[in-house]
Design a protein around this motif. Structure first.
Motif, PDB file in Angstrom:
ATOM      1  N   ALA A  74      26.539  52.371  49.455  1.00 47.99           N
ATOM      2  CA  ALA A  74      26.816  52.102  50.812  1.00 47.99           C
ATOM      3  C   ALA A  74      25.829  50.923  51.213  1.00 47.99           C
ATOM      4  CB  ALA A  74      26.999  52.980  51.768  1.00 47.99           C
ATOM      5  N   GLU A  75      24.592  51.149  50.903  1.00 46.43           N
ATOM      6  CA  GLU A  75      23.555  50.078  51.490  1.00 46.43           C
ATOM      7  C   GLU A  75      23.669  48.884  50.666  1.00 46.43           C
ATOM      8  OE1 GLU A  75      21.159  48.970  53.972  1.00 46.43           O
ATOM      9  OE2 GLU A  75      21.582  51.037  54.149  1.00 46.43           O
ATOM     10  N   ILE A  76      24.046  49.051  49.306  1.00 46.60           N
ATOM     11  CA  ILE A  76      24.112  47.769  48.781  1.00 46.60           C
ATOM     12  C   ILE A  76      25.409  46.787  48.819  1.00 46.60           C
ATOM     13  CG2 ILE A  76      24.730  46.721  45.967  1.00 46.60           C
ATOM     14  CD1 ILE A  76      23.122  49.300  45.144  1.00 46.60           C
ATOM     15  N   LEU A  77      26.555  47.691  49.446  1.00 45.46           N
ATOM     16  CA  LEU A  77      27.815  46.936  49.766  1.00 45.46           C
ATOM     17  C   LEU A  77      27.389  46.262  51.103  1.00 45.46           C
ATOM     18  CD1 LEU A  77      30.687  45.944  49.583  1.00 45.46           C
ATOM     19  CD2 LEU A  77      31.268  48.273  50.482  1.00 45.46           C
ATOM     20  N   LYS A  78      26.651  46.885  51.958  1.00 42.46           N
ATOM     21  CA  LYS A  78      26.216  46.487  53.221  1.00 42.46           C
ATOM     22  C   LYS A  78      25.699  45.091  53.084  1.00 42.46           C
ATOM     23  CE  LYS A  78      25.017  49.280  56.507  1.00 42.46           C
ATOM     24  NZ  LYS A  78      24.229  50.290  57.189  1.00 42.46           N
ATOM     25  N   THR A  79      24.632  44.826  52.204  1.00 37.66           N
ATOM     26  CA  THR A  79      23.875  43.821  51.831  1.00 37.66           C
ATOM     27  C   THR A  79      24.634  42.648  51.375  1.00 37.66           C
ATOM     28  OG1 THR A  79      21.901  45.229  51.241  1.00 37.66           O
ATOM     29  CG2 THR A  79      21.885  43.087  50.306  1.00 37.66           C
ATOM     30  N   GLN A  80      25.636  42.987  50.398  1.00 38.16           N
ATOM     31  CA  GLN A  80      26.532  42.159  49.915  1.00 38.16           C
ATOM     32  C   GLN A  80      27.467  41.406  50.949  1.00 38.16           C
ATOM     33  OE1 GLN A  80      27.915  45.138  46.945  1.00 38.16           O
ATOM     34  NE2 GLN A  80      27.269  43.836  45.423  1.00 38.16           N
ATOM     35  N   ILE A  81      27.947  42.302  51.527  1.00 35.15           N
ATOM     36  CA  ILE A  81      28.920  41.638  52.798  1.00 35.15           C
ATOM     37  C   ILE A  81      28.150  40.783  53.708  1.00 35.15           C
ATOM     38  CG2 ILE A  81      30.398  42.497  54.680  1.00 35.15           C
ATOM     39  CD1 ILE A  81      31.777  43.071  52.317  1.00 35.15           C
ATOM     40  N   HIS A  82      27.183  40.957  54.062  1.00 36.39           N
ATOM     41  CA  HIS A  82      25.978  40.248  54.838  1.00 36.39           C
ATOM     42  C   HIS A  82      25.973  38.639  54.300  1.00 36.39           C
ATOM     43  CE1 HIS A  82      25.977  43.773  57.360  1.00 36.39           C
ATOM     44  NE2 HIS A  82      25.731  42.961  58.369  1.00 36.39           N
ATOM     45  N   LYS A  83      26.488  38.293  53.330  1.00 36.84           N
ATOM     46  CA  LYS A  83      26.646  36.893  52.942  1.00 36.84           C
ATOM     47  C   LYS A  83      27.616  36.258  53.756  1.00 36.84           C
ATOM     48  CE  LYS A  83      26.106  37.748  47.933  1.00 36.84           C
ATOM     49  NZ  LYS A  83      26.940  37.429  46.595  1.00 36.84           N
ATOM     50  N   TRP A  84      28.573  36.930  54.449  1.00 39.16           N
ATOM     51  CA  TRP A  84      29.545  36.215  55.338  1.00 39.16           C
ATOM     52  C   TRP A  84      29.104  35.994  56.630  1.00 39.16           C
ATOM     53  CZ3 TRP A  84      33.934  40.630  54.221  1.00 39.16           C
ATOM     54  CH2 TRP A  84      34.573  40.364  52.886  1.00 39.16           C
ATOM     55  N   PRO A  85      29.555  35.183  57.103  1.00 37.84           N
ATOM     56  CA  PRO A  85      28.934  34.660  58.462  1.00 37.84           C
ATOM     57  C   PRO A  85      29.191  35.821  59.588  1.00 37.84           C
ATOM     58  CG  PRO A  85      30.711  33.109  57.704  1.00 37.84           C
ATOM     59  CD  PRO A  85      30.644  34.232  56.872  1.00 37.84           C
ATOM     60  N   GLN A  86      28.386  35.854  60.455  1.00 36.81           N
ATOM     61  CA  GLN A  86      28.332  36.463  61.534  1.00 36.81           C
ATOM     62  C   GLN A  86      29.583  36.395  62.430  1.00 36.81           C
ATOM     63  OE1 GLN A  86      25.695  38.726  61.615  1.00 36.81           O
ATOM     64  NE2 GLN A  86      26.934  39.792  62.886  1.00 36.81           N
ATOM     65  N   SER A  87      30.044  35.137  62.552  1.00 40.47           N
ATOM     66  CA  SER A  87      31.591  34.992  63.235  1.00 40.47           C
ATOM     67  C   SER A  87      32.712  35.996  62.553  1.00 40.47           C
ATOM     68  CB  SER A  87      31.874  33.587  62.933  1.00 40.47           C
ATOM     69  OG  SER A  87      31.777  33.298  61.606  1.00 40.47           O
ATOM     70  N   VAL A  88      32.458  36.279  61.344  1.00 39.05           N
ATOM     71  CA  VAL A  88      33.217  37.030  60.458  1.00 39.05           C
ATOM     72  C   VAL A  88      33.018  38.672  60.791  1.00 39.05           C
ATOM     73  CG1 VAL A  88      34.261  38.081  58.414  1.00 39.05           C
ATOM     74  CG2 VAL A  88      34.014  35.474  58.653  1.00 39.05           C
ATOM     75  N   LEU A  89      31.861  38.990  60.849  1.00 39.93           N
ATOM     76  CA  LEU A  89      31.311  40.205  60.729  1.00 39.93           C
ATOM     77  C   LEU A  89      31.568  40.913  62.150  1.00 39.93           C
ATOM     78  CD1 LEU A  89      28.056  40.125  58.422  1.00 39.93           C
ATOM     79  CD2 LEU A  89      30.396  40.969  57.959  1.00 39.93           C
ATOM     80  N   ASP A  90      31.364  39.939  63.358  1.00 45.38           N
ATOM     81  CA  ASP A  90      31.477  40.291  64.691  1.00 45.38           C
ATOM     82  C   ASP A  90      32.817  40.919  65.134  1.00 45.38           C
ATOM     83  OD1 ASP A  90      28.785  39.879  65.180  1.00 45.38           O
ATOM     84  OD2 ASP A  90      29.102  38.161  66.050  1.00 45.38           O
ATOM     85  N   ASN A  91      33.865  40.624  64.032  1.00 53.92           N
ATOM     86  CA  ASN A  91      35.493  40.908  64.480  1.00 53.92           C
ATOM     87  C   ASN A  91      35.458  42.075  63.891  1.00 53.92           C
ATOM     88  OD1 ASN A  91      36.983  38.858  65.661  1.00 53.92           O
ATOM     89  ND2 ASN A  91      35.662  37.582  63.977  1.00 53.92           N
ATOM     90  N   PHE A  92      34.647  42.748  63.101  1.00 58.87           N
ATOM     91  CA  PHE A  92      34.929  44.240  62.683  1.00 58.87           C
ATOM     92  C   PHE A  92      34.050  45.273  63.121  1.00 58.87           C
ATOM     93  CE2 PHE A  92      36.135  41.162  58.705  1.00 58.87           C
ATOM     94  CZ  PHE A  92      37.496  41.317  59.133  1.00 58.87           C
ATOM     95  N   ASP A  93      34.577  46.317  62.824  1.00 56.53           N
ATOM     96  CA  ASP A  93      33.810  47.599  62.964  1.00 56.53           C
ATOM     97  C   ASP A  93      33.624  48.249  61.616  1.00 56.53           C
ATOM     98  OD1 ASP A  93      32.310  49.820  63.867  1.00 56.53           O
ATOM     99  OD2 ASP A  93      33.846  50.913  64.895  1.00 56.53           O
ATOM    100  N   LEU A  94      32.583  48.041  60.823  1.00 55.44           N
ATOM    101  CA  LEU A  94      32.469  48.350  59.405  1.00 55.44           C
ATOM    102  C   LEU A  94      31.598  49.581  59.258  1.00 55.44           C
ATOM    103  CD1 LEU A  94      31.527  44.764  58.106  1.00 55.44           C
ATOM    104  CD2 LEU A  94      33.916  46.076  57.894  1.00 55.44           C
ATOM    105  N   VAL A  95      32.141  50.716  58.482  1.00 62.45           N
ATOM    106  CA  VAL A  95      31.634  51.791  58.324  1.00 62.45           C
ATOM    107  C   VAL A  95      31.341  51.862  56.699  1.00 62.45           C
ATOM    108  CG1 VAL A  95      31.738  54.372  58.424  1.00 62.45           C
ATOM    109  CG2 VAL A  95      32.512  52.861  60.204  1.00 62.45           C
ATOM    110  N   PHE A  96      30.166  52.176  56.140  1.00 62.83           N
ATOM    111  CA  PHE A  96      29.926  52.093  54.924  1.00 62.83           C
ATOM    112  C   PHE A  96      29.467  53.590  54.481  1.00 62.83           C
ATOM    113  CE2 PHE A  96      28.945  48.007  56.398  1.00 62.83           C
ATOM    114  CZ  PHE A  96      29.510  46.983  55.574  1.00 62.83           C
ATOM    115  N   VAL A  97      30.055  54.237  53.380  1.00 62.69           N
ATOM    116  CA  VAL A  97      29.823  55.374  52.948  1.00 62.69           C
ATOM    117  C   VAL A  97      29.519  55.236  51.418  1.00 62.69           C
ATOM    118  CG1 VAL A  97      31.392  56.630  54.631  1.00 62.69           C
ATOM    119  CG2 VAL A  97      32.326  55.878  52.427  1.00 62.69           C
TER     120      VAL A  97
END
Length: 219
Positions: free
Chosen positions: A21-44
């Motif tokens: 989960a931690e690795i995917l979180k790091t990988q996804i954070h390549k995306w701009p904050q403008s994208v990430l701010d639109n989601f409520d992401l839960v990593f397991v």
């Protein structure tokens, strides 16, 4: 907080084989904050500790996990039912969820789950999956899973990332054929979660608008 009463789409994120989960979180954070701010992401983390060497050793720190095990041809799976049960438990515990996001093994699972849910083979105790985001995905090759997962077209909106040099690209294209409302972001990389160029960012923002409308209409 966002506007009054507006709820971000809650997404369960399923990582790749022998990562976390931690690795995917790091990988996804390549995306701009403008994208990430639109989601409520839960990593397991997947339910099973890694049973062999991880491809990300030396790049990302352990521990590593896997969703299920499979043979070389990817036609026989071990612990698959346990995996489905575990995902449902995560959705009950952390949900309700609107959609799924998956990379690699997590993407293969995410793409199969709406069909398995439709057939009553998985996720029977949680709300219907409304959309999926698939990065480096493919179809299951075992008839026992494929016959149920893809016998009807995948009807929910889906966003697919296809890498030019991804070894799974051919299989990702096959998956597209089963999706009714597929949107594709092409990128020049291999089997990875890519950064978003201007065109990819626009496609992603359009997809976000679409899934938010679904959420509004379901209220």
């Amino acid at each position: 907080m966002g506007s009054e009463g507006a709820r971000k789409p809650r997404i369960l994120c399923l990582h790749g084989f022998r990562t976390s989960a931690e690795i995917l979180k790091t990988q996804i954070h390549k995306w701009p904050q403008s994208v990430l701010d639109n989601f409520d992401l839960v990593f397991v983390d997947a339910p099973f500790p890694c049973q062999g060497k991880s491809d990300v050793e030396g790049i990302f720190d352990p521990p590593y996990y896997e969703w299920f095990q499979f043979n070389k041809e990817f036609t026989e799976y071990t612990n698959f039912d346990e995996c489905l049960k575990y995902i449902e438990e995560c959705m009950i515990k952390h949900g309700p969820f609107d959609g799924l996001l998956g990379f690699s093994q997590g993407a293969i699972l995410s793409a199969a789950l709406p069909g398995l849910q439709e057939k009553g083979m998985a996720l029977t105790k949680v709300p219907k999956v409304k959309f999926i985001i698939i990065v480096g995905g493919a179809k299951f090759r075992s008839a026992s899973v494929a016959d149920k997962a893809y016998s009807s077209p995948i009807a929910c909106p889906s966003l697919h990332f296809l890498g030019e040099t991804d070894f799974l690209k051919k299989y990702g294209l096959e998956l597209l054929e089963s999706c009714v409302e597929a949107v594709v972001i092409h990128h020049p990389k291999g089997h990875t979660i890519p950064r978003l160029d201007d065109k990819g960012l626009k496609t992603m923002m359009d997809f976000i608008e679409k899934i938010k409308e679904i959420g509004e209409n379901k209220k």
